[in-house]
Structures are given as C-alpha cells and as structure tokens.
Design a protein around this motif. Structure first.
Motif, PDB file in Angstrom:
ATOM      1  N   HIS A  45       0.777  -1.314  -0.138  1.00  0.00           N
ATOM      2  CA  HIS A  45       0.073  -0.012   0.059  1.00  0.00           C
ATOM      3  C   HIS A  45       1.006   1.080  -0.052  1.00  0.00           C
ATOM      4  CE1 HIS A  45      -3.310  -2.470   0.587  1.00  0.00           C
ATOM      5  NE2 HIS A  45      -2.794  -3.021   1.585  1.00  0.00           N
ATOM      6  N   PRO A  46       1.186   1.931  -1.199  1.00  0.00           N
ATOM      7  CA  PRO A  46       1.840   2.984  -1.394  1.00  0.00           C
ATOM      8  C   PRO A  46       1.460   4.244  -0.312  1.00  0.00           C
ATOM      9  CG  PRO A  46       0.860   2.868  -3.180  1.00  0.00           C
ATOM     10  CD  PRO A  46       0.489   1.463  -2.598  1.00  0.00           C
ATOM     11  N   ALA A  47       0.156   4.541  -0.239  1.00  0.00           N
ATOM     12  CA  ALA A  47      -0.434   5.644   0.492  1.00  0.00           C
ATOM     13  C   ALA A  47      -1.082   4.814   1.726  1.00  0.00           C
ATOM     14  CB  ALA A  47      -1.425   6.335  -0.295  1.00  0.00           C
ATOM     15  N   PRO A 101      -4.677   8.125  20.787  1.00  0.00           N
ATOM     16  CA  PRO A 101      -4.313   7.997  19.462  1.00  0.00           C
ATOM     17  C   PRO A 101      -3.118   8.490  18.726  1.00  0.00           C
ATOM     18  CG  PRO A 101      -6.325   9.300  19.479  1.00  0.00           C
ATOM     19  CD  PRO A 101      -5.802   9.074  20.928  1.00  0.00           C
ATOM     20  N   ASN A 102      -2.713   7.787  17.867  1.00  0.00           N
ATOM     21  CA  ASN A 102      -1.457   8.233  17.181  1.00  0.00           C
ATOM     22  C   ASN A 102      -1.558   7.800  15.611  1.00  0.00           C
ATOM     23  OD1 ASN A 102       1.180   8.690  16.021  1.00  0.00           O
ATOM     24  ND2 ASN A 102       1.968   8.433  18.114  1.00  0.00           N
ATOM     25  N   ILE A 103      -1.683   8.632  14.742  1.00  0.00           N
ATOM     26  CA  ILE A 103      -2.036   8.077  13.398  1.00  0.00           C
ATOM     27  C   ILE A 103      -0.764   8.798  12.556  1.00  0.00           C
ATOM     28  CG2 ILE A 103      -3.404   8.792  11.501  1.00  0.00           C
ATOM     29  CD1 ILE A 103      -5.780   9.812  13.611  1.00  0.00           C
ATOM     30  N   VAL A 104      -0.276   7.554  11.992  1.00  0.00           N
ATOM     31  CA  VAL A 104       1.136   7.674  11.069  1.00  0.00           C
ATOM     32  C   VAL A 104       0.608   7.532   9.802  1.00  0.00           C
ATOM     33  CG1 VAL A 104       3.200   6.783  10.859  1.00  0.00           C
ATOM     34  CG2 VAL A 104       2.049   6.718  13.027  1.00  0.00           C
ATOM     35  N   PHE A 105       1.477   8.489   8.937  1.00  0.00           N
ATOM     36  CA  PHE A 105       1.107   8.430   7.513  1.00  0.00           C
ATOM     37  C   PHE A 105       2.379   7.971   6.634  1.00  0.00           C
ATOM     38  CE2 PHE A 105      -1.571  11.588   9.523  1.00  0.00           C
ATOM     39  CZ  PHE A 105      -2.813  11.585   8.709  1.00  0.00           C
ATOM     40  N   LYS A 110       7.625   4.560   3.760  1.00  0.00           N
ATOM     41  CA  LYS A 110       8.419   5.746   4.453  1.00  0.00           C
ATOM     42  C   LYS A 110       7.388   6.731   5.269  1.00  0.00           C
ATOM     43  CE  LYS A 110      12.666   5.279   2.519  1.00  0.00           C
ATOM     44  NZ  LYS A 110      13.136   4.077   2.941  1.00  0.00           N
ATOM     45  N   MET A 111       7.699   6.780   6.685  1.00  0.00           N
ATOM     46  CA  MET A 111       6.673   7.460   7.503  1.00  0.00           C
ATOM     47  C   MET A 111       6.918   9.024   7.077  1.00  0.00           C
ATOM     48  SD  MET A 111       6.966   8.271  11.720  1.00  0.00           S
ATOM     49  CE  MET A 111       7.401   6.505  11.993  1.00  0.00           C
ATOM     50  N   VAL A 112       6.113   9.687   6.779  1.00  0.00           N
ATOM     51  CA  VAL A 112       6.073  11.004   6.072  1.00  0.00           C
ATOM     52  C   VAL A 112       5.469  12.000   7.233  1.00  0.00           C
ATOM     53  CG1 VAL A 112       6.319  10.601   3.694  1.00  0.00           C
ATOM     54  CG2 VAL A 112       3.782  10.666   4.567  1.00  0.00           C
ATOM     55  N   ASP A 113       4.525  11.586   8.076  1.00  0.00           N
ATOM     56  CA  ASP A 113       3.791  12.538   9.048  1.00  0.00           C
ATOM     57  C   ASP A 113       3.306  11.746   9.988  1.00  0.00           C
ATOM     58  OD1 ASP A 113       2.847  15.010   9.833  1.00  0.00           O
ATOM     59  OD2 ASP A 113       1.617  15.488   8.166  1.00  0.00           O
ATOM     60  N   ARG A 114       2.456  12.493  11.003  1.00  0.00           N
ATOM     61  CA  ARG A 114       2.029  11.783  12.361  1.00  0.00           C
ATOM     62  C   ARG A 114       0.981  13.048  13.037  1.00  0.00           C
ATOM     63  NH1 ARG A 114       4.856   8.290  16.429  1.00  0.00           N
ATOM     64  NH2 ARG A 114       6.377   8.063  14.714  1.00  0.00           N
ATOM     65  N   VAL A 115      -0.075  12.272  13.394  1.00  0.00           N
ATOM     66  CA  VAL A 115      -0.946  13.116  14.093  1.00  0.00           C
ATOM     67  C   VAL A 115      -1.109  12.479  15.698  1.00  0.00           C
ATOM     68  CG1 VAL A 115      -3.348  13.952  14.287  1.00  0.00           C
ATOM     69  CG2 VAL A 115      -2.402  13.860  12.066  1.00  0.00           C
ATOM     70  N   ILE A 116      -0.919  13.023  16.664  1.00  0.00           N
ATOM     71  CA  ILE A 116      -1.020  12.532  17.948  1.00  0.00           C
ATOM     72  C   ILE A 116      -2.043  13.465  18.764  1.00  0.00           C
ATOM     73  CG2 ILE A 116       0.282  12.229  20.319  1.00  0.00           C
ATOM     74  CD1 ILE A 116       2.897  12.437  18.792  1.00  0.00           C
ATOM     75  N   GLU A 126      -7.439  17.055   6.079  1.00  0.00           N
ATOM     76  CA  GLU A 126      -6.386  17.730   5.534  1.00  0.00           C
ATOM     77  C   GLU A 126      -5.072  17.213   5.712  1.00  0.00           C
ATOM     78  OE1 GLU A 126      -6.686  20.882   4.186  1.00  0.00           O
ATOM     79  OE2 GLU A 126      -8.802  20.186   4.493  1.00  0.00           O
ATOM     80  N   LYS A 127      -4.654  16.536   6.497  1.00  0.00           N
ATOM     81  CA  LYS A 127      -3.539  15.637   6.741  1.00  0.00           C
ATOM     82  C   LYS A 127      -3.053  14.754   5.339  1.00  0.00           C
ATOM     83  CE  LYS A 127      -0.914  16.932  10.284  1.00  0.00           C
ATOM     84  NZ  LYS A 127       0.424  17.316  10.328  1.00  0.00           N
ATOM     85  N   VAL A 128      -4.269  13.880   5.087  1.00  0.00           N
ATOM     86  CA  VAL A 128      -4.284  12.912   4.154  1.00  0.00           C
ATOM     87  C   VAL A 128      -4.111  13.846   2.856  1.00  0.00           C
ATOM     88  CG1 VAL A 128      -5.657  11.380   2.876  1.00  0.00           C
ATOM     89  CG2 VAL A 128      -5.862  11.272   5.503  1.00  0.00           C
ATOM     90  N   LEU A 129      -4.906  14.657   2.529  1.00  0.00           N
ATOM     91  CA  LEU A 129      -4.785  15.406   1.338  1.00  0.00           C
ATOM     92  C   LEU A 129      -3.297  16.003   1.216  1.00  0.00           C
ATOM     93  CD1 LEU A 129      -8.218  17.198   1.190  1.00  0.00           C
ATOM     94  CD2 LEU A 129      -7.592  15.275  -0.136  1.00  0.00           C
ATOM     95  N   ARG A 130      -2.710  16.628   2.265  1.00  0.00           N
ATOM     96  CA  ARG A 130      -1.281  17.245   2.269  1.00  0.00           C
ATOM     97  C   ARG A 130      -0.330  16.263   1.816  1.00  0.00           C
ATOM     98  NH1 ARG A 130      -0.836  19.963   7.256  1.00  0.00           N
ATOM     99  NH2 ARG A 130      -2.612  21.034   6.532  1.00  0.00           N
ATOM    100  N   ASN A 131      -0.520  14.935   2.509  1.00  0.00           N
ATOM    101  CA  ASN A 131       0.577  13.834   2.400  1.00  0.00           C
ATOM    102  C   ASN A 131       0.264  12.999   0.880  1.00  0.00           C
ATOM    103  OD1 ASN A 131       2.557  13.884   4.609  1.00  0.00           O
ATOM    104  ND2 ASN A 131       0.620  14.149   5.775  1.00  0.00           N
ATOM    105  N   PHE A 132      -0.883  13.115   0.369  1.00  0.00           N
ATOM    106  CA  PHE A 132      -0.952  12.269  -0.674  1.00  0.00           C
ATOM    107  C   PHE A 132      -2.143  12.958  -1.753  1.00  0.00           C
ATOM    108  CE2 PHE A 132      -1.233   9.327   3.039  1.00  0.00           C
ATOM    109  CZ  PHE A 132      -0.206   8.715   3.013  1.00  0.00           C
ATOM    110  N   PRO A 133      -1.323  13.993  -2.295  1.00  0.00           N
ATOM    111  CA  PRO A 133      -2.130  14.843  -3.247  1.00  0.00           C
ATOM    112  C   PRO A 133      -2.637  14.078  -4.548  1.00  0.00           C
ATOM    113  CG  PRO A 133       0.276  15.312  -3.312  1.00  0.00           C
ATOM    114  CD  PRO A 133       0.106  14.373  -2.108  1.00  0.00           C
TER     115      PRO A 133
END
Length: 133
Positions: A45-47, A101-105, A110-116, A126-133
């Motif tokens: 799963h690339p995204a 909760p800890n959401i990792v992108f 490769k880990m590119v972002d996270r939301v804690i 918004e984080k999804v859209l920013r990390n996977f345009p």
C-alpha cells in the motif's frame, strides 16, 4: 422476491466479498495491522494511514469512526489501517508510539507525517490531502 432476484443478490454479495478479500483497502474498509505483517502491508500500500489505538483509550474510540469514514471517502487512493498497541507493543516501540491515538502516514513505505491526539475528521482529512495529493 423471486428466486432469480435472490440469486442475483447472492452473486453480487459474493463478488463484493471476493473483491474485498483479494484487494483489502481498495474497497473502503479499514485493514488490521500487526507486527508480523507490517512490512508486507507497507510494500503493498503506497499511500497508507495507520491509526494506533488501544481498547481502553477513550479518545481512540472518538477517532475510530473518523478513520472508518475517511477509508470510505479515499477508497482506492489511500489505505487506512488500525493497529492495537496493546497487542503490538514491539511495533509501537519501533515507531516511537508513546501516546495514543497516534495516526501515522506512510508514503511508499516511509513515514512522512503523524497526528498525535484525538483530532477531528476534518483535520485528519487535511493531513491525508497534504501527504497524498
């Protein structure tokens, strides 16, 4: 309802189940991640967005429905997964999960972002859209 209608409904449902089994994550369902299969999931799963949670965590229960809804919204583009940190402590330590909760992108493994924390669905979107345009 006649026999032909029932047969059509059964065939359609079987086709949906078969698709879901062959291509998890593309049908809008949230997949389960564990420490034994994380490498395979990252490659497949690339995204990928993984929600690290625990049964006893109240804020995690508030984030869960948002993850389910986003999985439906981004079906076929971004895969959403959940990982129970109580059952996968080694993986949580490996990824420096110290609060949930800890959401990792992940992008292409490769880990590119996270939301804690318990962010609202819109903030996670918004984080999804920013990390996977």
């Amino acid at each position: 309802m006649d026999d032909n209608e029932l047969k059509e409904i059964r065939e359609k449902r079987m086709a949906e189940l078969k698709e879901k089994m062959e291509h998890p994550g593309t049908t809008g369902s949230v997949i389960q991640v564990d420490q034994l299969h994380i490498s395979d999931i990252l490659q497949k799963h690339p995204a990928l967005v993984i929600d690290f949670w625990a049964e006893w965590c109240g804020p995690c229960r508030r984030v869960g429905p948002a993850i389910e809804e986003l999985a439906q919204e981004f079906a076929g583009k971004v895969t959403f997964a959940k990982c129970n940190t109580d059952e996968n402590q080694q993986l949580a330590m490996q990824l420096n999960i110290s609060a949930i909760p800890n959401i990792v992108f992940f992008s292409h493994g490769k880990m590119v972002d996270r939301v804690i924390g318990a962010y609202p669905k819109e903030a996670i979107r918004e984080k999804v859209l920013r990390n996977f345009p």
